[in-house]
Design a protein around this motif. Structure first.
Motif, mmCIF file in Angstrom:
data_model
loop_
_atom_site.group_PDB
_atom_site.id
_atom_site.type_symbol
_atom_site.label_atom_id
_atom_site.label_comp_id
_atom_site.label_asym_id
_atom_site.label_seq_id
_atom_site.Cartn_x
_atom_site.Cartn_y
_atom_site.Cartn_z
ATOM 1 N N ALA A 114 -7.763 0.151 -2.393
ATOM 2 C CA ALA A 114 -6.337 0.199 -2.065
ATOM 3 C C ALA A 114 -5.544 1.156 -2.960
ATOM 4 N N GLU A 115 -5.866 1.158 -4.259
ATOM 5 C CA GLU A 115 -5.059 1.988 -5.167
ATOM 6 C C GLU A 115 -5.261 3.484 -4.939
ATOM 7 N N GLN A 116 -6.303 3.841 -4.163
ATOM 8 C CA GLN A 116 -6.536 5.271 -3.895
ATOM 9 C C GLN A 116 -6.179 5.663 -2.464
ATOM 10 N N VAL A 117 -5.691 4.698 -1.668
ATOM 11 C CA VAL A 117 -5.235 5.032 -0.311
ATOM 12 C C VAL A 117 -4.057 6.004 -0.428
ATOM 13 N N ALA A 118 -4.033 6.987 0.483
ATOM 14 C CA ALA A 118 -2.960 7.998 0.511
ATOM 15 C C ALA A 118 -2.944 8.867 -0.750
ATOM 16 N N THR A 119 -4.125 9.090 -1.336
ATOM 17 C CA THR A 119 -4.246 10.063 -2.435
ATOM 18 C C THR A 119 -5.209 11.165 -1.968
ATOM 19 N N ASP A 120 -5.324 12.210 -2.760
ATOM 20 C CA ASP A 120 -6.153 13.365 -2.373
ATOM 21 C C ASP A 120 -7.630 13.026 -2.228
ATOM 22 N N ILE A 121 -8.099 11.999 -2.948
ATOM 23 C CA ILE A 121 -9.542 11.712 -2.875
ATOM 24 C C ILE A 121 -9.900 10.764 -1.732
ATOM 25 N N ALA A 122 -8.891 10.234 -1.041
ATOM 26 C CA ALA A 122 -9.176 9.276 0.034
ATOM 27 C C ALA A 122 -9.727 9.990 1.264
ATOM 28 N N TYR A 123 -10.704 9.367 1.917
ATOM 29 C CA TYR A 123 -11.168 9.853 3.219
ATOM 30 C C TYR A 123 -11.541 8.671 4.092
ATOM 31 N N PRO A 138 -2.050 14.100 12.118
ATOM 32 C CA PRO A 138 -1.029 14.235 11.062
ATOM 33 C C PRO A 138 -0.689 12.884 10.424
ATOM 34 N N GLU A 139 -0.565 11.833 11.238
ATOM 35 C CA GLU A 139 -0.252 10.507 10.690
ATOM 36 C C GLU A 139 -1.470 9.939 9.947
ATOM 37 N N LEU A 140 -2.662 10.037 10.574
ATOM 38 C CA LEU A 140 -3.867 9.448 9.967
ATOM 39 C C LEU A 140 -4.215 10.139 8.646
ATOM 40 N N SER A 141 -3.899 11.427 8.555
ATOM 41 C CA SER A 141 -4.208 12.175 7.324
ATOM 42 C C SER A 141 -3.448 11.646 6.117
ATOM 43 N N VAL A 142 -2.375 10.923 6.363
ATOM 44 C CA VAL A 142 -1.624 10.350 5.244
ATOM 45 C C VAL A 142 -2.501 9.313 4.523
ATOM 46 N N ILE A 143 -3.275 8.543 5.298
ATOM 47 C CA ILE A 143 -4.125 7.498 4.696
ATOM 48 C C ILE A 143 -5.220 8.144 3.852
ATOM 49 N N GLY A 144 -5.812 9.221 4.390
ATOM 50 C CA GLY A 144 -6.885 9.934 3.700
ATOM 51 C C GLY A 144 -7.383 11.023 4.627
ATOM 52 N N LYS A 145 -8.255 11.882 4.117
ATOM 53 C CA LYS A 145 -8.781 12.964 4.969
ATOM 54 C C LYS A 145 -9.476 12.368 6.190
ATOM 55 N N VAL A 146 -9.227 12.972 7.347
ATOM 56 C CA VAL A 146 -9.820 12.476 8.594
ATOM 57 C C VAL A 146 -11.238 13.036 8.726
ATOM 58 N N LYS A 147 -12.221 12.141 8.743
ATOM 59 C CA LYS A 147 -13.622 12.549 8.951
ATOM 60 C C LYS A 147 -14.043 12.003 10.305
#
Ligand code: NDP
Length: 278
Positions: A114-123, A138-147
């Protein structure tokens, strides 16, 4: 507007991330108090939460919770992104269930705490209809990179499970190894740095592993199953000698035993794959 249903640590982190990125958010949670302190519009009912947005993100304990919440609700026309953990089979059933009611279903697995959600390392792994994933990227990318890993329902969930397979087993192995050291009366701090060094070795060893798995050939000239199986046996013995739970190394040893029984004794450790796979 984005609707988020489920406000455990993950759902809450997503809401904070969406708000920081400038999105309007409507939330609903079974226990209403979990919405306190979140800068979001709190829907009084599930129906209101669904009516607020086309994009509906679920962050729940499992897929049963999704049915508990959404069964009988107006989900037609919604794009449901379920980021809850469950088996790929349950995920496929859910995709069928949602599409029968006219909803678009995307499954996913978030690969950070949870503490890394919406940070650069999240995917986040996703599967389902690619056009819907791309529409809301665009919205999903806020949570983390879309794979995006494919259209087959449950594939995103499977990639998530595969990553956690390695993660959970590795964490348990770290605890087991640390317990062996401490049982000998050595402070755990004296071992920790060596545990960390192990990961560099694992990275190096895995470079060849993929080649062997792909080719189905497992040359064991440098280290073979008999030698490594004996080591696995020694770890079981070390556990038994010191009273440390031997279940984990025993499971590993049993793979080596079966590989030897199948004639892979002189092959590389990667030949365990021939025992593990269906
Ligand atoms: P929690 O278990 O803390 O929260 C789950 C949410 O599900 C809560 O909002 C809870 O509602 C709701 N819920 C559970 N059962 C029901 C039900 N029968 N009916 C209605 N609502 C229900 O989970 P997290 O936020 O920690 O995690 C959410 C998902 O993300 C899980 O699938 C988890 O495996 C996954 N995940 C978690 C990570 C983490 O580090 N926490 C990391 C990566 C993935 P209520 O508040 O009323 O109990």
């Amino acid at each position: 507007m984005i609707t988020v249903i489920g406000l455990g640590p993950m759902g809450q982190a997503m809401v904070r991330g969406f708000r920081k990125a400038g999105h309007e958010v409507t939330v609903w949670n079974r226990t209403a108090s979990r919405a306190e302190g979140l800068d979001a519009s709190v829907a009084p009912t599930v129906t209101d939460a669904l009516n607020a947005s086309e994009l509906v993100i679920l962050s729940l304990t499992d897929y049963k919770a999704m049915y508990d919440i959404l069964d009988g609700q107006p989900i037609k026309g919604k794009v449901i992104v379920n980021l809850s953990s469950d088996s790929p089979g349950k995920t496929r059933e859910a995709a069928k269930w949602a599409s029968e009611q006219g909803a678009t279903f995307i499954d996913g697995g978030i690969m950070v705490p949870a503490e890394q959600v919406a940070t650069d390392i999240a995917y986040v792994f996703y599967s389902g209809p690619e056009d819907a994933v791309r529409k809301y990227e665009p919205e999903l990318s806020v949570i983390g990179k879309v794979k995006y890993v494919g259209s087959a329902p449950g594939l995103g969930q499977l990639f998530y499970q595969a990553q956690l397979d390695i993660f959970l087993t590795t964490l348990a192995a770290y605890l087991h190894a640390t317990a062996l050291i401490e049982a000998a009366g050595v402070p755990v701090t004296e071992y920790h740095e060596f545990a960390l060094e192990n990961f560099a070795t694992v990275n190096f060893v895995l470079e060849d592993a993929l080649k062997n798995i792909q080719s189905g050939e497992h040359p064991g000239d440098l280290a073979n199953v008999i030698m490594m199986g004996a080591t696995a046996d020694h770890i079981v013995a070390a556990s038994n000698e010191s009273g440390v739970d031997p279940a984990l190394p025993y499971a590993v040893k049993s793979l080596y035993d079966r590989a030897i029984a199948k004639g892979h004794g002189r092959d590389s450790w990667t030949s365990l794959y021939e025992v593990i796979k269906p």
